[in-house]
Design an enzyme around this catalytic site. Structure first.
Site, PDB file in Angstrom:
ATOM      1  N   CYS A   1       0.995  -1.430   0.077  1.00 38.28           N
ATOM      2  CA  CYS A   1      -0.065  -0.007   0.007  1.00 38.28           C
ATOM      3  C   CYS A   1       0.792   1.371   0.062  1.00 38.28           C
ATOM      4  CB  CYS A   1      -0.891  -0.050   1.253  1.00 38.28           C
ATOM      5  SG  CYS A   1      -1.876  -1.665   1.571  1.00 38.28           S
TER       6      CYS A   1
ATOM      7  N   ARG B   1      -4.934   1.493  -0.516  1.00 38.55           N
ATOM      8  CA  ARG B   1      -4.818   0.035  -0.091  1.00 38.55           C
ATOM      9  C   ARG B   1      -4.634  -0.669  -1.512  1.00 38.55           C
ATOM     10  NH1 ARG B   1      -9.037  -4.444   2.170  1.00 38.55           N
ATOM     11  NH2 ARG B   1      -7.322  -5.897   2.688  1.00 38.55           N
TER      12      ARG B   1
ATOM     13  N   GLU C   1       3.760  -6.693   4.402  1.00 37.84           N
ATOM     14  CA  GLU C   1       2.999  -8.009   4.815  1.00 37.84           C
ATOM     15  C   GLU C   1       3.667  -8.548   5.714  1.00 37.84           C
ATOM     16  OE1 GLU C   1       0.684  -9.262   3.247  1.00 37.84           O
ATOM     17  OE2 GLU C   1       0.625  -7.853   1.215  1.00 37.84           O
TER      18      GLU C   1
ATOM     19  N   ASP D   1      -3.555  -9.078   8.303  1.00 39.64           N
ATOM     20  CA  ASP D   1      -2.544  -8.942   9.041  1.00 39.64           C
ATOM     21  C   ASP D   1      -2.224  -7.578   9.736  1.00 39.64           C
ATOM     22  OD1 ASP D   1      -2.059  -7.821   6.615  1.00 39.64           O
ATOM     23  OD2 ASP D   1      -0.068  -8.388   6.578  1.00 39.64           O
TER      24      ASP D   1
ATOM     25  N   LEU E   1       9.256 -13.907 -10.454  1.00 39.76           N
ATOM     26  CA  LEU E   1      10.195 -13.421 -11.567  1.00 39.76           C
ATOM     27  C   LEU E   1      11.228 -14.147 -11.616  1.00 39.76           C
ATOM     28  CD1 LEU E   1      10.344  -9.827 -10.272  1.00 39.76           C
ATOM     29  CD2 LEU E   1       8.938 -10.807 -11.873  1.00 39.76           C
TER      30      LEU E   1
END
Length: 619
Positions: free
Chosen positions: A2, A50, A82, A105, A269
């Site tokens: 965010c 967010r 996170e 979380d 990736l």
């Protein structure tokens, strides 16, 4: 992932606080396209954008929490990141009497703060930057993750502290000027170096990695909850390569497992290099991630070539994907798009600064934009090279022996990029800014914070010094780059090698274990036995590819010619007159293999930045 912004003024907020907070928040829409919110009190305002990743329906921010038996909120949080251990923390907090309304979380983080205060930071495993306002104590807390994966900037002017995820949010406040003083110019002139705690914009600073900052009516205080210097100076964790490889493999499996938790599409990736391939193999091996998607980057002009770096990456990425079993896609970028001035502007805007690597940055921006069409979260192999000595400048004799940051030494280990930047700058500006003296002071200050055992052998001592310098002054620059260019499209990139437990193990391993078997990153190669095809597991380090298309260089020179026909104010005071000659740029492009268009890229980045931000410069 965010964006956050806000400020605290102990004299009280003005009548326009809501409008200003919304303006600051709007600057971060790209970081959080899924929702926004502003919380306002007498002395504090917190804003949030967010990007929904966990608990899509719940978890809106800013989030508040009241003390037991009260209705008015005491704690308010705006949070970017996170927590990979939020499930364990939730169970512990539930046992302590906390009750949860959501599965987010964010609510766990807020409850942890209510339970343990600033000590909660030591319990967190994740990537995070957050602000907590304690309304009863009238205290603002700013906290940043261990290695600084997520950005957190602030402006302090006495009784007020303004903060944000990116400089553009802080600069949107009417009382913060877009100015760059001499110290800021020095930082801009040294784009290969991250100066911890600072920012080129005057009055803007950053919360350090592993740091907690508090702001009260008595001013700002800081403390470290995690100290990398202490870890690097600690005794060796083990000198047994087999034991180290086993411990590393176990830790990586745990952290990658944690980092695949998401309620949105997730991918990796996959460049075809060792680091990204290990992360992809572990993630794809999880039962709940069967059929995982992976992505690599390529260029139109290299699609039929077998010689370019991107072509080699393409081959190894496909080989790794086939062995691992991912749904792999090779994203081919058009070099015409890479050279588009609007895309350069978007890249500079994403970073808020002209610091950058030209088409390496633009290609990453375009790659993330394309991946975002398929996934919201991507796992990356970033950081392994810095921790384990994977770059050439960890071993090239001139770089290792240099009395400076090794990647800025006068050696081929990093393509002479530092010397090439200095060669473009106006000599009078270089002399006035005393850039080499400034660089020497920064180097001495960096090593001054490292207290190594005097009994260490010289080679081991230097290796630890370089690991420390790489993590504090080089990786932080790359992590900031990755965050800005991925979040510009609302793509969350997770970095398993920055898990603090992985770092704590690896930085305390001897050089001989890092290079077990005489191979760079040997301990990681040994940990990857059975996970990858041998050709990928034993592949040597390959730099992130640049476009090999000669037409790209020609278009860049044409673009520079147009810019110099009507240059933005200040450009000719920064760069030397010969450097502003497109013919010189063309010659430089043909004479270097690593970031071949670097001189022209630097000038065009500055031109874009000067035009978009119109900063006041101390020239």
């Amino acid at each position: 992932m965010c964006g956050l912004a806000g400020w605290v003024d102990h004299a009280g907020l003005g009548p326009d606080a809501q409008a200003v907070a919304e303006k600051m928040n709007d600057q971060l829409t790209h970081r959080g396209p899924d929702g926004s919110g502003v919380w306002l009190a007498r002395r504090a305002v917190l804003a949030h954008r967010r990007l929904s990743v966990i608990d899509i329906e719940g978890g809106a921010q800013p989030m508040t929490l009241a003390e037991p038996g009260r209705t008015e909120p005491r704690w308010v949080v705006t949070y970017n990141g996170e927590l990979y251990n939020h499930r364990e923390l939730r169970r512990e907090l539930t046992a302590r009497g906390h009750r949860f309304r959501t599965a987010s979380d964010t609510e766990v983080l807020l409850a942890a703060w209510a339970e343990w205060g600033a000590d909660a930071a030591r319990r967190l495993n994740g990537i995070f930057a957050f602000a907590v306002w304690d309304d009863r104590e009238e205290t603002l807390w700013l906290v940043r993750d261990h290695l600084g994966v997520k950005p957190l900037l602030y402006h302090h002017d006495g009784g007020r502290l303004i903060f944000g995820s990116e400089a553009k949010a802080i600069l949107a406040h009417p009382d913060v000027a877009t100015e760059v003083d001499e110290d800021g110019l020095r930082q801009l002139a040294l784009p290969l170096l991250k100066f911890p705690g600072t920012n080129p914009y005057r009055g803007v600073a950053e919360v350090l990695p592993g740091q907690v900052l508090s702001f009260t009516g008595n001013g700002v205080r800081t403390h470290r909850y995690w100290d990398l210097a202490e870890l690097v100076a600690a005794p060796a964790a083990t000198e047994d390569p087999d034991e180290a490889a086993e411990r590393l493999r176990s830790l990586l499996h745990d952290t990658v497992t944690r980092q695949t938790i998401a309620d949105v599409p997730l991918c990796t990736l996959l460049s075809g290099g060792l680091d990204s391939s290990v992360v992809t193999a572990i993630a794809a091996g999880l039962p709940e991630r069967a059929g995982l998607g992976s992505f690599s980057v390529d260029f139109t002009d290299a699609a039929g070539s077998a010689d370019s770096r991107s072509a080699q990456d393409r081959h190894h990425a496909r080989e790794a994907a086939a062995f691992i079993g991912t749904r792999h896609a090779n994203i081919v970028l058009d070099s015409h798009l890479l050279s588009d001035s609007a895309e350069r502007d978007a890249t500079v805007r994403a970073r808020d600064l002209p610091n950058g690597f030209g088409d390496l940055d633009t290609s990453l921006l375009l790659l993330c934009r394309e991946i975002r069409r398929h996934a919201t979260v991507a796992l990356s192999g970033e950081a392994a090279d810095e921790i384990l000595g994977g770059y050439l400048w960890f071993s090239e004799p001139r770089a290792v022996a240099a009395d400076t940051f090794p990647w800025m030494a006068d050696s081929p280990a990093h393509g002479y990029l530092h010397q090439r930047v200095l060669g473009t700058l106006d000599p009078e500006l270089v002399e006035r800014l005393r850039l080499e003296e400034y660089l020497a002071d920064a180097y001495a200050t960096a090593l001054g914070g490292l207290d190594l055992d005097p009994a260490l052998a010289p080679r081991e001592r230097r290796h630890r010094e370089i690991v420390y310098l790489a993590l504090t002054h080089f990786l932080t620059m790359l992590l900031d780059r990755n965050d800005r260019l991925s979040m510009a499209s609302g793509l969350e990139v997770r970095v398993p090698f920055t898990d603090h437990r992985v770092v704590e193990l690896l930085v305390t391993l001897p050089r001989a274990v890092h290079h077990a078997g005489g191979r760079e990153k040997g301990v990681l190669r040994d940990a990857a036995v059975g996970l990858l095809p041998e050709s990928v597991r034993e592949r040597r380090k390959s730099p992130y590819p640049t476009s090999p298309d000669p037409d790209y260089s020609r278009r860049l020179t044409d673009h520079l010619t147009r810019v110099l026909h009507d240059p933005p104010e200040g450009l000719d005071a920064i760069f030397a007159a010969p450097a502003l000659d497109p013919r010189h740029i063309g010659e430089a492009a043909r004479s270097h293999g690593l970031v071949s268009n670097f001189e022209g890229e630097v000038i065009l980045n500055f031109a874009s930045w000067l035009r978009q931000y119109t900063p006041r410069l101390a020239l």
